[in-house]
Scaffold this motif. Structure first.
Motif, PDB file in Angstrom:
ATOM      1  N   LEU A   1       0.863  -1.179   0.000  1.00  0.00           N
ATOM      2  CA  LEU A   1       0.000   0.000   0.000  1.00  0.00           C
ATOM      3  C   LEU A   1       0.897   1.224   0.000  1.00  0.00           C
ATOM      4  CD1 LEU A   1      -2.613  -0.904   2.778  1.00  0.00           C
ATOM      5  CD2 LEU A   1      -2.857  -1.186   0.307  1.00  0.00           C
ATOM      6  N   TRP A   2       0.344   2.324  -0.380  1.00  0.00           N
ATOM      7  CA  TRP A   2       1.053   3.585  -0.304  1.00  0.00           C
ATOM      8  C   TRP A   2       0.095   4.654   0.169  1.00  0.00           C
ATOM      9  CZ3 TRP A   2       0.193   7.770  -3.745  1.00  0.00           C
ATOM     10  CH2 TRP A   2      -0.722   7.508  -4.753  1.00  0.00           C
ATOM     11  N   ALA A   3       0.631   5.778   0.572  1.00  0.00           N
ATOM     12  CA  ALA A   3      -0.176   6.915   1.005  1.00  0.00           C
ATOM     13  C   ALA A   3       0.633   8.180   0.767  1.00  0.00           C
ATOM     14  CB  ALA A   3      -0.532   6.788   2.488  1.00  0.00           C
ATOM     15  N   THR A   4      -0.069   9.246   0.455  1.00  0.00           N
ATOM     16  CA  THR A   4       0.581  10.549   0.340  1.00  0.00           C
ATOM     17  C   THR A   4       0.168  11.392   1.534  1.00  0.00           C
ATOM     18  OG1 THR A   4      -1.233  11.418  -1.014  1.00  0.00           O
ATOM     19  CG2 THR A   4       0.702  10.543  -2.180  1.00  0.00           C
ATOM     20  N   VAL A   5       1.037  12.297   1.896  1.00  0.00           N
ATOM     21  CA  VAL A   5       0.761  13.190   3.025  1.00  0.00           C
ATOM     22  C   VAL A   5       1.562  14.473   2.814  1.00  0.00           C
ATOM     23  CG1 VAL A   5       2.596  12.164   4.463  1.00  0.00           C
ATOM     24  CG2 VAL A   5       0.645  13.312   5.566  1.00  0.00           C
ATOM     25  N   TRP A   6       0.954  15.594   3.172  1.00  0.00           N
ATOM     26  CA  TRP A   6       1.671  16.870   3.096  1.00  0.00           C
ATOM     27  C   TRP A   6       2.737  16.883   4.184  1.00  0.00           C
ATOM     28  CZ3 TRP A   6       0.890  19.861  -0.968  1.00  0.00           C
ATOM     29  CH2 TRP A   6      -0.316  19.761  -1.651  1.00  0.00           C
ATOM     30  N   ASP A   7       3.880  17.482   3.897  1.00  0.00           N
ATOM     31  CA  ASP A   7       4.958  17.535   4.884  1.00  0.00           C
ATOM     32  C   ASP A   7       4.525  18.260   6.158  1.00  0.00           C
ATOM     33  OD1 ASP A   7       4.905  20.053   3.623  1.00  0.00           O
ATOM     34  OD2 ASP A   7       7.088  20.202   3.467  1.00  0.00           O
ATOM     35  N   TRP A   8       3.626  19.221   6.059  1.00  0.00           N
ATOM     36  CA  TRP A   8       3.172  19.987   7.216  1.00  0.00           C
ATOM     37  C   TRP A   8       2.079  19.276   8.021  1.00  0.00           C
ATOM     38  CZ3 TRP A   8      -1.904  20.565   6.170  1.00  0.00           C
ATOM     39  CH2 TRP A   8      -2.301  20.715   4.840  1.00  0.00           C
ATOM     40  N   ASN A   9       1.556  18.150   7.533  1.00  0.00           N
ATOM     41  CA  ASN A   9       0.480  17.439   8.223  1.00  0.00           C
ATOM     42  C   ASN A   9       1.084  16.438   9.219  1.00  0.00           C
ATOM     43  OD1 ASN A   9      -1.757  15.991   9.052  1.00  0.00           O
ATOM     44  ND2 ASN A   9      -2.679  15.926   7.019  1.00  0.00           N
TER      45      ASN A   9
ATOM     46  N   SER B   1       9.232   7.464   1.366  1.00  0.00           N
ATOM     47  CA  SER B   1      10.106   7.112   0.250  1.00  0.00           C
ATOM     48  C   SER B   1      10.874   8.364  -0.179  1.00  0.00           C
ATOM     49  CB  SER B   1       9.277   6.572  -0.914  1.00  0.00           C
ATOM     50  OG  SER B   1       8.526   7.622  -1.509  1.00  0.00           O
ATOM     51  N   ASP B   2      11.705   8.210  -1.187  1.00  0.00           N
ATOM     52  CA  ASP B   2      12.437   9.357  -1.729  1.00  0.00           C
ATOM     53  C   ASP B   2      11.566  10.197  -2.658  1.00  0.00           C
ATOM     54  OD1 ASP B   2      14.715   8.597  -0.377  1.00  0.00           O
ATOM     55  OD2 ASP B   2      15.483   7.409  -2.055  1.00  0.00           O
ATOM     56  N   ARG B   3      10.389   9.698  -3.001  1.00  0.00           N
ATOM     57  CA  ARG B   3       9.515  10.392  -3.946  1.00  0.00           C
ATOM     58  C   ARG B   3       8.756  11.516  -3.241  1.00  0.00           C
ATOM     59  NH1 ARG B   3       4.486   7.756  -7.345  1.00  0.00           N
ATOM     60  NH2 ARG B   3       3.870   9.685  -8.368  1.00  0.00           N
TER      61      ARG B   3
ATOM     62  N   LEU C   1       4.630  14.081   0.436  1.00  0.00           N
ATOM     63  CA  LEU C   1       5.516  12.954   0.676  1.00  0.00           C
ATOM     64  C   LEU C   1       4.806  11.674   0.274  1.00  0.00           C
ATOM     65  CD1 LEU C   1       6.595  13.992   4.284  1.00  0.00           C
ATOM     66  CD2 LEU C   1       7.769  14.534   2.141  1.00  0.00           C
ATOM     67  N   PHE C   2       5.513  10.754  -0.349  1.00  0.00           N
ATOM     68  CA  PHE C   2       4.963   9.449  -0.713  1.00  0.00           C
ATOM     69  C   PHE C   2       5.490   8.426   0.275  1.00  0.00           C
ATOM     70  CE2 PHE C   2       4.163  11.872  -4.401  1.00  0.00           C
ATOM     71  CZ  PHE C   2       3.202  11.232  -5.132  1.00  0.00           C
ATOM     72  N   THR C   3       4.586   7.701   0.910  1.00  0.00           N
ATOM     73  CA  THR C   3       4.959   6.679   1.876  1.00  0.00           C
ATOM     74  C   THR C   3       4.487   5.315   1.371  1.00  0.00           C
ATOM     75  OG1 THR C   3       2.926   6.832   3.176  1.00  0.00           O
ATOM     76  CG2 THR C   3       4.700   8.358   3.751  1.00  0.00           C
ATOM     77  N   THR C   4       5.136   4.257   1.821  1.00  0.00           N
ATOM     78  CA  THR C   4       4.751   2.918   1.405  1.00  0.00           C
ATOM     79  C   THR C   4       4.766   1.975   2.604  1.00  0.00           C
ATOM     80  OG1 THR C   4       7.017   2.268   0.869  1.00  0.00           O
ATOM     81  CG2 THR C   4       5.702   3.192  -0.921  1.00  0.00           C
TER      82      THR C   4
END
Length: 178
Positions: free
Chosen positions: A136-144, A159-161, A172-175
């Motif tokens: 799974l992956w998720a995106t999140v704002w750096d300020w959140n 991740s680096d993405r 930010l992209f997380t996995t």
């Protein structure tokens, strides 16, 4: 069909405190409240615009039009109060790669800090794993910071993405491997 009946059959999940289930048309007001509470740094297409859109009627119609799916954003209902406080689920936007849906969640501000997002997301993660998803992956704002903390508790790693928006911050992209 009554306004309180689920519009479509989709998966439902239960935890000790929560029920995750399809949205009901009568709950469009909760959806609209989520839109009104969003941080001003969230892109305009995800906030109520100057003309007051999306309207309550437009959100009701979007619930009616929602196609049944094995993934999707489910309403989070507190079992003790019977109220809907947000959503959690998976979307398959294709941004995370083939066969890797994105975890998403959003809760009403008045319910923050009670562990509901983490609890709801664990139920969705367990379902995803039992359904054969491997990542799974998720995106999140750096300020959140709060959502970043939830994702960390769930075992997501950054991740680096990234995607940088000078006006809104960095996404930010997380996995998470399942």
């Amino acid at each position: 069909m009554t306004a309180d009946a689920p519009v479509h059959d989709s998966p439902s999940f239960e935890t000790s405190r929560l029920l995750l289930r399809p949205w009901r048309v009568a709950e469009a007001a909760v959806m609209r409240e989520l839109w009104t509470e969003r941080d001003p740094r969230v892109p305009p297409h995800r906030r109520i615009d100057a003309d007051g859109r999306p309207t309550l009627a437009e959100l009701e119609e979007s619930i009616r039009a929602e196609q049944p799916s094995s993934v999707g954003m489910l309403a989070i209902e507190r079992k003790s109060a019977g109220d809907v406080i947000g959503y959690c689920g998976l979307i398959d936007s294709g941004r995370g790669g083939t066969g890797a849906p994105e975890l998403g969640f959003e809760l009403l501000r008045r319910t923050w800090g009670n562990g509901y997002a983490t609890e709801a997301a664990w139920a969705v993660i367990d379902w995803a794993k039992s359904s054969g998803y491997r990542r799974l992956w998720a995106t999140v704002w750096d300020w959140n910071v709060a959502s970043r903390r939830v994702l960390s508790k769930l075992g997501f790693t950054e991740s680096d993405r990234t995607e940088v928006d000078p006006a809104r911050g960095t996404t930010l992209f997380t996995t998470r491997e399942l």
